[in-house]
Design an enzyme around this catalytic site. Structure first.
Site, PDB file in Angstrom:
ATOM      1  N   ASN A 295       0.858  -1.175   0.000  1.00  0.00           N
ATOM      2  CA  ASN A 295       0.000   0.000   0.000  1.00  0.00           C
ATOM      3  C   ASN A 295       0.901   1.234   0.000  1.00  0.00           C
ATOM      4  O   ASN A 295       1.484   1.572   1.018  1.00  0.00           O
ATOM      5  CB  ASN A 295      -0.896  -0.032   1.260  1.00  0.00           C
ATOM      6  CG  ASN A 295      -1.732   1.218   1.403  1.00  0.00           C
ATOM      7  OD1 ASN A 295      -1.821   2.032   0.491  1.00  0.00           O
ATOM      8  ND2 ASN A 295      -2.360   1.375   2.581  1.00  0.00           N
ATOM      9  N   TRP A 296       0.997   1.868  -1.161  1.00  0.00           N
ATOM     10  CA  TRP A 296       1.916   3.013  -1.282  1.00  0.00           C
ATOM     11  C   TRP A 296       1.350   4.293  -0.670  1.00  0.00           C
ATOM     12  O   TRP A 296       2.042   5.302  -0.613  1.00  0.00           O
ATOM     13  CB  TRP A 296       2.255   3.253  -2.759  1.00  0.00           C
ATOM     14  CG  TRP A 296       3.164   2.216  -3.359  1.00  0.00           C
ATOM     15  CD1 TRP A 296       3.842   1.232  -2.694  1.00  0.00           C
ATOM     16  CD2 TRP A 296       3.517   2.065  -4.742  1.00  0.00           C
ATOM     17  NE1 TRP A 296       4.581   0.482  -3.572  1.00  0.00           N
ATOM     18  CE2 TRP A 296       4.410   0.982  -4.844  1.00  0.00           C
ATOM     19  CE3 TRP A 296       3.164   2.754  -5.906  1.00  0.00           C
ATOM     20  CZ2 TRP A 296       4.946   0.558  -6.059  1.00  0.00           C
ATOM     21  CZ3 TRP A 296       3.701   2.335  -7.119  1.00  0.00           C
ATOM     22  CH2 TRP A 296       4.589   1.254  -7.192  1.00  0.00           C
ATOM     23  N   LYS A 297       0.078   4.268  -0.295  1.00  0.00           N
ATOM     24  CA  LYS A 297      -0.561   5.461   0.292  1.00  0.00           C
ATOM     25  C   LYS A 297      -0.321   6.673  -0.620  1.00  0.00           C
ATOM     26  O   LYS A 297      -0.411   6.560  -1.835  1.00  0.00           O
ATOM     27  CB  LYS A 297      -0.069   5.679   1.719  1.00  0.00           C
ATOM     28  CG  LYS A 297      -0.246   4.403   2.573  1.00  0.00           C
ATOM     29  CD  LYS A 297      -0.073   4.599   4.033  1.00  0.00           C
ATOM     30  CE  LYS A 297      -0.257   3.262   4.742  1.00  0.00           C
ATOM     31  NZ  LYS A 297      -0.259   3.343   6.176  1.00  0.00           N
TER      32      LYS A 297
ATOM     33  N   GLU B 168      -5.686  -5.191  10.410  1.00  0.00           N
ATOM     34  CA  GLU B 168      -4.660  -4.189  10.687  1.00  0.00           C
ATOM     35  C   GLU B 168      -5.033  -3.419  11.953  1.00  0.00           C
ATOM     36  O   GLU B 168      -5.857  -2.489  11.905  1.00  0.00           O
ATOM     37  CB  GLU B 168      -4.563  -3.194   9.527  1.00  0.00           C
ATOM     38  CG  GLU B 168      -4.170  -3.819   8.210  1.00  0.00           C
ATOM     39  CD  GLU B 168      -3.600  -2.777   7.257  1.00  0.00           C
ATOM     40  OE1 GLU B 168      -2.433  -2.909   6.899  1.00  0.00           O
ATOM     41  OE2 GLU B 168      -4.322  -1.827   6.905  1.00  0.00           O
TER      42      GLU B 168
ATOM     43  N   GLY C 203       1.996   2.219  10.901  1.00  0.00           N
ATOM     44  CA  GLY C 203       2.930   3.333  10.782  1.00  0.00           C
ATOM     45  C   GLY C 203       3.565   3.755  12.089  1.00  0.00           C
ATOM     46  O   GLY C 203       4.194   4.807  12.181  1.00  0.00           O
TER      47      GLY C 203
ATOM     48  N   GLY D 147       4.797   1.437   4.876  1.00  0.00           N
ATOM     49  CA  GLY D 147       6.144   2.029   4.893  1.00  0.00           C
ATOM     50  C   GLY D 147       7.225   1.140   4.296  1.00  0.00           C
ATOM     51  O   GLY D 147       8.043   1.602   3.484  1.00  0.00           O
TER      52      GLY D 147
ATOM     53  N   HIS E 236      -9.704   0.941   4.674  1.00  0.00           N
ATOM     54  CA  HIS E 236      -8.393   1.092   5.315  1.00  0.00           C
ATOM     55  C   HIS E 236      -8.555   2.016   6.523  1.00  0.00           C
ATOM     56  O   HIS E 236      -9.358   2.948   6.499  1.00  0.00           O
ATOM     57  CB  HIS E 236      -7.379   1.670   4.325  1.00  0.00           C
ATOM     58  CG  HIS E 236      -6.010   1.700   4.903  1.00  0.00           C
ATOM     59  ND1 HIS E 236      -5.570   2.739   5.683  1.00  0.00           N
ATOM     60  CD2 HIS E 236      -5.001   0.792   4.860  1.00  0.00           C
ATOM     61  CE1 HIS E 236      -4.334   2.475   6.085  1.00  0.00           C
ATOM     62  NE2 HIS E 236      -3.969   1.296   5.605  1.00  0.00           N
TER      63      HIS E 236
ATOM     64  N   GLU F 239      -7.017   4.454   7.597  1.00  0.00           N
ATOM     65  CA  GLU F 239      -6.904   5.905   7.339  1.00  0.00           C
ATOM     66  C   GLU F 239      -8.178   6.436   6.685  1.00  0.00           C
ATOM     67  O   GLU F 239      -8.579   7.576   6.919  1.00  0.00           O
ATOM     68  CB  GLU F 239      -5.650   6.185   6.497  1.00  0.00           C
ATOM     69  CG  GLU F 239      -4.399   6.065   7.360  1.00  0.00           C
ATOM     70  CD  GLU F 239      -3.195   5.442   6.679  1.00  0.00           C
ATOM     71  OE1 GLU F 239      -3.087   5.530   5.446  1.00  0.00           O
ATOM     72  OE2 GLU F 239      -2.362   4.842   7.398  1.00  0.00           O
TER      73      GLU F 239
ATOM     74  N   SER G  90       3.021  -2.048  10.527  1.00  0.00           N
ATOM     75  CA  SER G  90       4.464  -2.048  10.818  1.00  0.00           C
ATOM     76  C   SER G  90       5.148  -3.375  10.510  1.00  0.00           C
ATOM     77  O   SER G  90       6.081  -3.776  11.209  1.00  0.00           O
ATOM     78  CB  SER G  90       4.728  -1.622  12.268  1.00  0.00           C
ATOM     79  OG  SER G  90       4.309  -0.283  12.467  1.00  0.00           O
TER      80      SER G  90
HETATM   81  P1  PGA Z   1       2.521   0.321   7.688  1.00  0.00           P
HETATM   82  O1  PGA Z   1       1.089   0.507   6.988  1.00  0.00           O
HETATM   83  O2  PGA Z   1       3.107  -0.944   7.134  1.00  0.00           O
HETATM   84  O3  PGA Z   1       3.301   1.558   7.303  1.00  0.00           O
HETATM   85  O4  PGA Z   1       2.283   0.223   9.160  1.00  0.00           O
HETATM   86  C1  PGA Z   1       0.245  -0.601   6.778  1.00  0.00           C
HETATM   87  C2  PGA Z   1      -1.036  -0.152   6.147  1.00  0.00           C
HETATM   88  O5  PGA Z   1      -1.494   0.969   6.445  1.00  0.00           O
HETATM   89  O6  PGA Z   1      -1.641  -0.872   5.341  1.00  0.00           O
END
Ligand code: PGA
Length: 251
Positions: free
Chosen positions: A9-11, A168, A174, A233, A96, A98, A211
């Site tokens: 997931n490149w966000k 998640e 993150g 990340g 997700h 976010e 993470s």
């Molecule tokens: P992260 O993000 O690996 O940076 O914790 C995971 C995600 O949001 O899918």
């Protein structure tokens, strides 16, 4: 041996040019593996470039980070499923954390998105996970189950077979903190039981995210109830991600 899914997931990262450069480097570092699928979720403006760059690799799929459930209309800033599909996406993240906690997406909206994706023939990757206060209050299983049932409401057992779930925990995304492999596995087992209760015909892939990195991915994937990982990340640089997708799937 179960199939493993590694989803990146490149966000809000990687422009058109950066996506192309990333893909070229990643392709030079990896080979297809029969027991492994790879997903990339670039920003929507980089979808086409990413799809084209990975076209020759049947083990790589590309999806959108979010979609609207309506096929078109006055929804400024949103990406419809036909638009994503036209760009070559074959799936999308839904719910997700976010989207839920930064942009206020509701459980009911996740359900609409999942159903609209399935109706269009795309793969929904439904994300669920509790916040830290919910975990501390012992409500992890209840929150995850509520999100799961709302996200999958009205989905037929046959269509359930086309869904991927990602667990998640919000406090792990993150932050550098992550659930222990056995804590994650316990939640995955609960999800598996709930999916069976919904009539899921076979094994639905359940990924873990939050993470994940090259230091912890092997221990996580050693849990038989984890079918892969969803990574933010640590998926952002092609060298690091190529290394991670080789761990557990034997590059
Ligand atoms: P992260 O993000 O690996 O940076 O914790 C995971 C995600 O949001 O899918």
């Amino acid at each position: 041996m179960r199939d493993l899914i590694y989803a990146a997931n490149w966000k809000m990262n990687h422009s058109l040019a950066e996506s192309r450069a990333y893909a070229a480097r990643f392709l030079s570092l990896t080979e297809p593996r029969t027991n492994r699928s790879l997903w990339f979720f670039p920003p929507s403006v980089s979808l086409v470039a990413t799809v084209e760059a990975f076209e020759a690799r049947a083990d790589i799929r590309v999806g959108a980070q979010d979609v609207h459930w309506e096929p078109k209309g006055a929804f400024t800033g949103a990406t419809s499923i036909p638009l994503a599909q036209g760009a070559g996406a074959v799936g999308a993240l839904v719910g997700h954390s976010e989207r839920r906690h930064v942009f206020g997406e509701t459980d009911a909206e996740t359900g609409r998105k999942v159903k609209a994706l399935l109706a269009a023939g795309l793969t929904p990757l439904l994300c669920v996970g509790e916040k830290i206060d919910e975990r501390d209050a012992g409500r992890t299983d209840a929150v995850v189950k509520r999100q799961l049932l709302a996200g999958l409401e009205g989905v037929t057992p046959a269509d359930l077979a086309r869904v991927i779930i990602a667990y998640e925990p919000v406090w792990a995304i993150g932050t550098g903190r992550n659930a222990t492999p056995s804590d994650a596995a316990a939640v995955h087992l609960g999800i598996r039981v709930a999916l069976k209760g919904l009539g899921a015909p076979g094994r639905i892939p359940i990924l873990y995210g939050g993470s994940v990195n090259r230091g912890n991915v092997l221990a996580l994937l050693a849990e038989p109830d984890l079918d892969g990982v969803l990574v933010g990340g640590a998926s952002l640089d092609p060298e690091g991600w190529a290394e991670i997708v080789g761990i557990g799937a034997g590059d």
